[in-house]
Design a protein around this motif. Structure first.
Motif, PDB file in Angstrom:
ATOM      1  N   HIS A 102      -6.459 -63.313 -11.372  1.00 28.84           N
ATOM      2  CA  HIS A 102      -7.892 -63.178 -11.678  1.00 28.84           C
ATOM      3  C   HIS A 102      -8.654 -64.479 -11.454  1.00 28.84           C
ATOM      4  N   ASP A 301      -9.156 -62.734 -18.387  1.00 32.29           N
ATOM      5  CA  ASP A 301      -9.429 -61.518 -17.629  1.00 32.29           C
ATOM      6  C   ASP A 301      -8.169 -60.752 -17.235  1.00 32.29           C
ATOM      7  N   PRO A 303      -5.163 -58.398 -17.783  1.00 34.68           N
ATOM      8  CA  PRO A 303      -4.803 -57.396 -18.797  1.00 34.68           C
ATOM      9  C   PRO A 303      -3.555 -57.811 -19.569  1.00 34.68           C
ATOM     10  N   GLU A 304      -3.542 -57.517 -20.859  1.00 33.24           N
ATOM     11  CA  GLU A 304      -2.395 -57.878 -21.676  1.00 33.24           C
ATOM     12  C   GLU A 304      -1.108 -57.239 -21.154  1.00 33.24           C
ATOM     13  N   SER A 305      -1.216 -56.082 -20.539  1.00 32.46           N
ATOM     14  CA  SER A 305      -0.038 -55.386 -20.038  1.00 32.46           C
ATOM     15  C   SER A 305       0.614 -56.108 -18.863  1.00 32.46           C
TER      16      SER A 305
END
Length: 333
Positions: A102, A301, A303-305
């Motif tokens: 990101h 930015d 994603p936690e996944s």
């Protein structure tokens, strides 16, 4: 602290060269004494400079350019025992790795400013034979489109050039008798291609490996068993519509820390694509080096996944140890 900026002066219509002074100011603002090196037409110019800078004790290397420049820098530092931190300033056409982290891809100064946030991730790196890769390894007929798109078309048209060439090549796709040995099994049969991804972004598409993580020590392995043009087009449609291709019976989708790829017919050549470039022929061994290089990323930015939570899980497990679980000496009863 010292930083070395390794940049391709011709990348991205010379945007890096034109903004060099401002980029250096940003890195200095982050607290680094900074110097710059412009890559040359000499083979592996960026790789050799990255190795030299790392062995000279630089704390940070900034790779500025397209995926090819970034790949070279990673190959320059990945084999070393003491590896500096790495930052990326994208300046090419696809910029898959920057997309996964990101990092801004349309403004080289904004990309440099990610360093000011002081957010890093220890990213997995792949190794194929003696070469390291940061994003993807692949084999099969359709992967060869990367070699057939002229460089000037890549620069001008980007993704459209790949899509146009891919559509042109689809009728030529044939199944290959291949044997793929991975953590949980063996595929032995006909397939049109395989992908081995480290991130969720491949060729600008972010749904090819929808649940890929950057630091879990696992590749996302995709094996496309069909070579039928209509079926491949259907799988592409499923991929674009939320990554649904991974559940299709014509696809094997799994996670693995290693892969050994070979052809059943020794007379057949299967070229291996590493980060968009030719990387040798099968047979080839692929290995995931877990959390091998610490890189600056825009974690706000991401994603936690896409990032493992091992430390958080460890803390949670420790918190479960209540006073009743411990004896007077602080040991587990």
């Amino acid at each position: 602290m010292r930083a070395r900026l390794i940049y391709n002066p011709t990348s991205g219509k010379e945007t890096l060269k034109k903004n060099l002074a401002e980029i250096l100011m940003v890195i200095e603002k982050a607290g680094y004494e900074t110097s710059a090196y412009a890559t040359t037409p000499e083979d592996f110019s960026a790789k050799h400079e990255a190795t030299r800078a790392a062995m000279a004790g630089f704390d940070l290397i900034i790779a500025a350019g397209g995926d090819g420049t970034i790949n070279e820098v990673i190959n320059g530092i990945a084999p070393l025992e003491n590896r500096p931190k790495l930052a990326i300033i994208p300046g090419g056409t696809t910029n898959d790795f920057a997309r996964a982290l990101h990092i801004p891809r349309d403004n080289v100064v904004k990309a440099a400013e990610v360093i000011l946030k002081n957010q890093t991730i220890k990213s997995d790196i792949g190794k194929a034979g003696n070469t390291y890769f940061m994003n993807i390894a692949a084999g099969g007929y359709l992967t060869e489109l990367t070699y057939e798109v002229p460089s000037h078309l890549k620069s001008v048209f980007g993704y459209l050039a790949y899509l146009a060439k891919g559509a042109e090549m689809l009728p030529r796709v044939k199944p290959i008798n291949m044997k793929l040995t991975y953590d949980d099994g063996v595929f032995d049969g006909k397939a049109s291609m395989f992908f081995l991804g480290l991130t969720n972004s491949i060729g600008g598409f972010e749904q090819i490996s929808p649940d890929a993580r950057l630091d879990d020590g696992k590749f996302s392995l995709i094996i496309i068993k069909t070579a039928n043009v209509i079926e491949i087009m259907h799988l592409i449609t499923l991929m674009i519509n939320g990554g649904k291709h991974v559940n299709d019976s014509r696809v094997i989708y799994t996670k693995t820390s290693s892969l050994y790829a070979e052809t059943i017919n020794d007379d057949f050549r299967m070229m291996i694509n590493l980060d968009g470039e030719y990387g040798g022929d099968a047979p080839m061994q692929f290995t995931n080096y877990k959390q091998h290089i610490e890189m600056f990323a825009n974690l706000d930015d991401i994603p936690e996944s896409a990032v493992s939570k091992e430390e958080e899980e460890f803390i949670k497990q420790v918190e479960k140890l209540t006073n009743e679980d411990l004896d007077g000496d602080g040991k587990i009863a």
